[in-house]
Design a protein around this motif. Structure first.
Motif, short mmCIF file in Angstrom:
data_model
loop_
_atom_site.label_atom_id
_atom_site.label_comp_id
_atom_site.label_asym_id
_atom_site.label_seq_id
_atom_site.Cartn_x
_atom_site.Cartn_y
_atom_site.Cartn_z
N GLU A 294 -10.58 -6.08 1.26
CA GLU A 294 -9.77 -6.13 0.16
C GLU A 294 -9.44 -4.56 -0.28
OE1 GLU A 294 -7.72 -8.48 -1.21
OE2 GLU A 294 -8.93 -9.83 0.47
N ALA A 295 -10.45 -3.82 -0.23
CA ALA A 295 -10.27 -2.47 -0.47
C ALA A 295 -9.52 -1.69 0.46
CB ALA A 295 -11.48 -1.57 -0.76
N PHE A 296 -9.58 -2.08 1.56
CA PHE A 296 -8.63 -1.49 2.82
C PHE A 296 -7.29 -1.89 3.00
CE2 PHE A 296 -11.88 0.76 5.34
CZ PHE A 296 -12.98 0.44 4.50
N ARG A 297 -7.05 -3.15 2.42
CA ARG A 297 -5.77 -3.64 2.55
C ARG A 297 -4.91 -2.97 1.48
NH1 ARG A 297 -5.22 -9.68 0.61
NH2 ARG A 297 -3.13 -9.44 1.56
N ASP A 298 -5.19 -2.63 0.26
CA ASP A 298 -4.39 -2.17 -0.72
C ASP A 298 -4.27 -0.46 -0.42
OD1 ASP A 298 -3.65 -0.91 -2.98
OD2 ASP A 298 -4.77 -2.09 -4.36
N ARG A 299 -3.32 -0.04 0.38
CA ARG A 299 -3.16 1.38 0.92
C ARG A 299 -3.45 2.32 -0.39
NH1 ARG A 299 1.23 3.21 4.97
NH2 ARG A 299 0.74 5.68 4.83
N GLU A 300 -2.58 2.01 -1.52
CA GLU A 300 -2.82 3.02 -2.69
C GLU A 300 -4.19 3.15 -2.96
OE1 GLU A 300 -0.60 3.30 -6.81
OE2 GLU A 300 0.46 2.42 -5.09
N HIS A 301 -4.88 2.00 -3.23
CA HIS A 301 -6.48 2.26 -3.49
C HIS A 301 -7.13 2.91 -2.78
CE1 HIS A 301 -10.26 0.85 -5.30
NE2 HIS A 301 -10.60 0.32 -3.99
N ARG A 302 -7.01 2.57 -1.42
CA ARG A 302 -7.76 3.15 -0.28
C ARG A 302 -7.61 4.60 -0.38
NH1 ARG A 302 -5.17 0.89 4.47
NH2 ARG A 302 -4.04 2.77 4.93
N GLU A 303 -6.20 5.14 -0.44
CA GLU A 303 -5.77 6.56 -0.18
C GLU A 303 -6.37 7.32 -1.42
OE1 GLU A 303 -1.82 6.72 0.74
OE2 GLU A 303 -2.40 6.35 3.22
N GLN A 304 -6.32 6.61 -2.56
CA GLN A 304 -6.90 7.38 -3.73
C GLN A 304 -8.30 7.44 -3.70
OE1 GLN A 304 -4.91 8.58 -6.21
NE2 GLN A 304 -7.03 9.32 -6.95
N PHE A 305 -9.06 6.34 -3.26
CA PHE A 305 -10.47 6.35 -2.96
C PHE A 305 -10.81 7.71 -2.06
CE2 PHE A 305 -14.81 5.41 -1.18
CZ PHE A 305 -15.32 4.64 -2.29
N PHE A 306 -10.07 7.79 -1.07
CA PHE A 306 -10.51 9.03 -0.12
C PHE A 306 -10.43 10.29 -0.64
CE2 PHE A 306 -9.65 5.90 3.57
CZ PHE A 306 -10.86 5.66 3.81
N ARG A 307 -9.38 10.24 -1.60
CA ARG A 307 -8.88 11.72 -2.27
C ARG A 307 -10.12 11.91 -3.24
NH1 ARG A 307 -3.42 9.99 -2.05
NH2 ARG A 307 -3.72 8.87 -3.80
N ASP A 308 -10.52 10.78 -3.95
CA ASP A 308 -11.64 11.25 -4.95
C ASP A 308 -13.01 11.45 -4.30
OD1 ASP A 308 -9.79 10.42 -6.86
OD2 ASP A 308 -10.41 8.46 -7.02
N GLN A 309 -13.16 11.45 -2.62
CA GLN A 309 -14.52 11.71 -2.35
C GLN A 309 -14.46 13.29 -1.89
OE1 GLN A 309 -16.87 9.74 -3.13
NE2 GLN A 309 -15.10 8.14 -3.79
N PRO A 310 -15.08 13.98 -2.46
CA PRO A 310 -15.10 15.44 -2.28
C PRO A 310 -15.69 15.92 -0.78
CG PRO A 310 -16.58 15.20 -3.92
CD PRO A 310 -15.98 13.83 -3.77
N LEU A 311 -16.83 15.28 -0.38
CA LEU A 311 -17.31 15.57 0.83
C LEU A 311 -16.54 15.24 2.09
CD1 LEU A 311 -21.20 14.46 0.17
CD2 LEU A 311 -20.02 16.75 0.12
N VAL A 312 -15.68 14.13 2.11
CA VAL A 312 -15.23 13.92 3.49
C VAL A 312 -13.59 14.36 3.33
CG1 VAL A 312 -14.85 11.84 5.06
CG2 VAL A 312 -16.74 11.85 3.37
N SER A 313 -13.28 14.66 4.11
CA SER A 313 -11.68 15.41 3.95
C SER A 313 -10.75 14.54 4.06
CB SER A 313 -11.38 16.49 5.20
OG SER A 313 -11.82 16.08 6.43
N GLN A 314 -10.82 13.72 5.23
CA GLN A 314 -9.40 12.96 5.40
C GLN A 314 -9.84 11.73 6.29
OE1 GLN A 314 -6.16 13.42 4.63
NE2 GLN A 314 -6.75 15.14 3.45
N PRO A 315 -8.86 10.62 5.95
CA PRO A 315 -9.14 9.53 6.76
C PRO A 315 -9.04 9.70 8.31
CG PRO A 315 -7.38 8.99 5.73
CD PRO A 315 -7.96 10.44 4.84
N ALA A 316 -9.57 9.00 9.18
CA ALA A 316 -9.38 9.35 10.62
C ALA A 316 -7.79 9.38 10.93
CB ALA A 316 -9.95 8.42 11.34
N PRO A 317 -7.42 10.60 11.61
CA PRO A 317 -6.06 10.79 12.08
C PRO A 317 -5.77 9.79 13.38
CG PRO A 317 -7.51 12.53 12.98
CD PRO A 317 -8.27 11.63 12.11
N ARG A 318 -4.93 9.58 13.68
CA ARG A 318 -4.43 8.60 15.13
C ARG A 318 -5.12 9.47 16.20
NH1 ARG A 318 -1.47 4.52 14.17
NH2 ARG A 318 -1.54 3.86 16.21
#
Ligand SMILES: Nc1ncnc2c1ncn2[C@@H]1O[C@H](COP(=O)(O)OP(=O)(O)O)[C@@H](O)[C@H]1O
Ligand SMILES: [Mg+2]
Length: 323
Positions: A294-318
């Motif tokens: 569910e948390a991965f399906r919701d794109r906005e939620h997922r991207e916000q979650f990644f932005r909120d995590q200071p230690l990890v830069s970006q979700p995996a690029p293609r």
């Protein structure tokens, strides 16, 4: 370049989760739940879904029944961008598997009808399809009872075709930890058990010894430790990575999500620390919503979650883009 980043052969089902139940389940009474969720279940399907949500090209081989549960599960995979073109329809009377989870806050009852989950056969798998990837992942070794005797030979062929291989056994319902696992492990590059599973598979008394023993056979052993994060063992090196501090609302599928986060980086040649950080990030994201996807399906939620995590830069690029 191969058609897929990752191919997966495994089980597909739905989880029906009921929340807010009375503490005691009395027989013959009408007992009310305060909330419910129907979500994509099965370790293999969750890994496939979440790898695709993280931007990977994923091919998923499975078997499903011609029923409404099967259709809904397929829809969820397609929505995430998973290729389902070779998934077989069962005609042997088995229905699509379902897991009913009675959520009691700190603990759960987990009731599974296996159905098609255990029916995937070696004949259902198209080797050319599975091998058109950089990496192959297998989950739920002990639920795949029909496929299981063929797994060591399948791994051997896939490795000979140049793929790297990861395995998350998940639990053994019989708690015996046999069934050809040790014949399969020599072909595995990356083993992803949780703490209990690592201890059981290795027959060691604690997680560090378990990781050390398993790494005699598998080049990279990663053990998931729930809210304590994860460790990895590669040769004689031990790595530790803490979990993210989050308000976990549901840990169903967190281990499968960790796998997706870790593999996303592993297949791009990232170092172990980076892979661990992304595993923990994906595991923590999973706990922020019910179920494993569910948390991965919701794109906005997922991207916000990644932005909120200071230690990890970006979700995996293609995989085909640099970096
Ligand atoms: N309470 C939590 N807070 C933050 N992360 C968590 C929490 N529980 C699980 N995770 C993340 O999910 C991963 C997998 O959890 P774990 O329960 O060990 O696996 P499994 O689901 O296979 O049993 C952990 O390594 C961690 O990254
Ligand atoms: Mg698991």
């Amino acid at each position: 370049m191969p058609r897929f980043d990752v191919t997966i052969a495994g089980e597909l089902n739905l989880d029906l989760v009921l929340y807010g139940l009375p503490p005691e389940l009395q027989p013959e009474r009408e007992l009310l739940a305060s909330d419910m969720n129907i979500t994509l279940g099965a370790s293999s399907a969750i890994v496939a879904h979440n790898l695709a949500a993280l931007g990977n090209r994923v091919g998923f081989a499975s078997r499903v029944a011609e029923d409404s549960m099967g259709r809904l599960a397929l829809e969820r995979l397609i929505e995430a961008g998973v290729d389902v073109s070779t998934i077989r329809r069962s005609t042997d009377g088995a229905r699509t598997g379902v897991t009913v989870i009675l959520h009691h806050g700190r603990w759960r009852n987990i009731l599974t009808y296996l159905g098609t989950i255990s029916r995937l056969a070696i004949e259902d798998l198209d080797f050319d399809y599975l091998s058109s990837a950089r990496h192959f992942h297998l989950s739920s070794f002990y639920l795949q009872t029909t496929l299981r005797p063929h797994i060591p030979a399948l791994f051997k062929r896939l490795k000979a075709a140049g793929l790297t291989i990861s395995l998350d056994t998940n639990d053994d319902p019989d708690d015996r930890w046999q069934g050809g696992l040790w014949e399969a492990l020599p072909f595995v590059d990356l083993l992803l058990p949780n703490e209990r599973e690592a201890v059981k598979i290795s027959g060691q008394e604690n997680v560090e010894k378990a990781a050390a023993r398993l790494s005699e056979t598998v080049p990279l052993v990663v053990v998931k430790l729930g809210a304590a994060g994860a460790i990895a063992r590669s040769d004689s090196k031990l790595f530790r990575s803490p979990a993210l501090r989050v308000d976990a609302i549901d840990t169903v599928g967190a281990g499968d999500s960790f796998d997706a986060g870790f593999i996303s980086r592993y297949i791009r040649g990232a170092d172990v620390e980076t892979c661990l950080a992304h595993g923990n990030l994906a595991g923590a994201l999973s706990t922020s919503r019910p179920g494993g996807t569910e948390a991965f399906r919701d794109r906005e939620h997922r991207e916000q979650f990644f932005r909120d995590q200071p230690l990890v830069s970006q979700p995996a690029p293609r995989a085909d883009s640099p970096g």
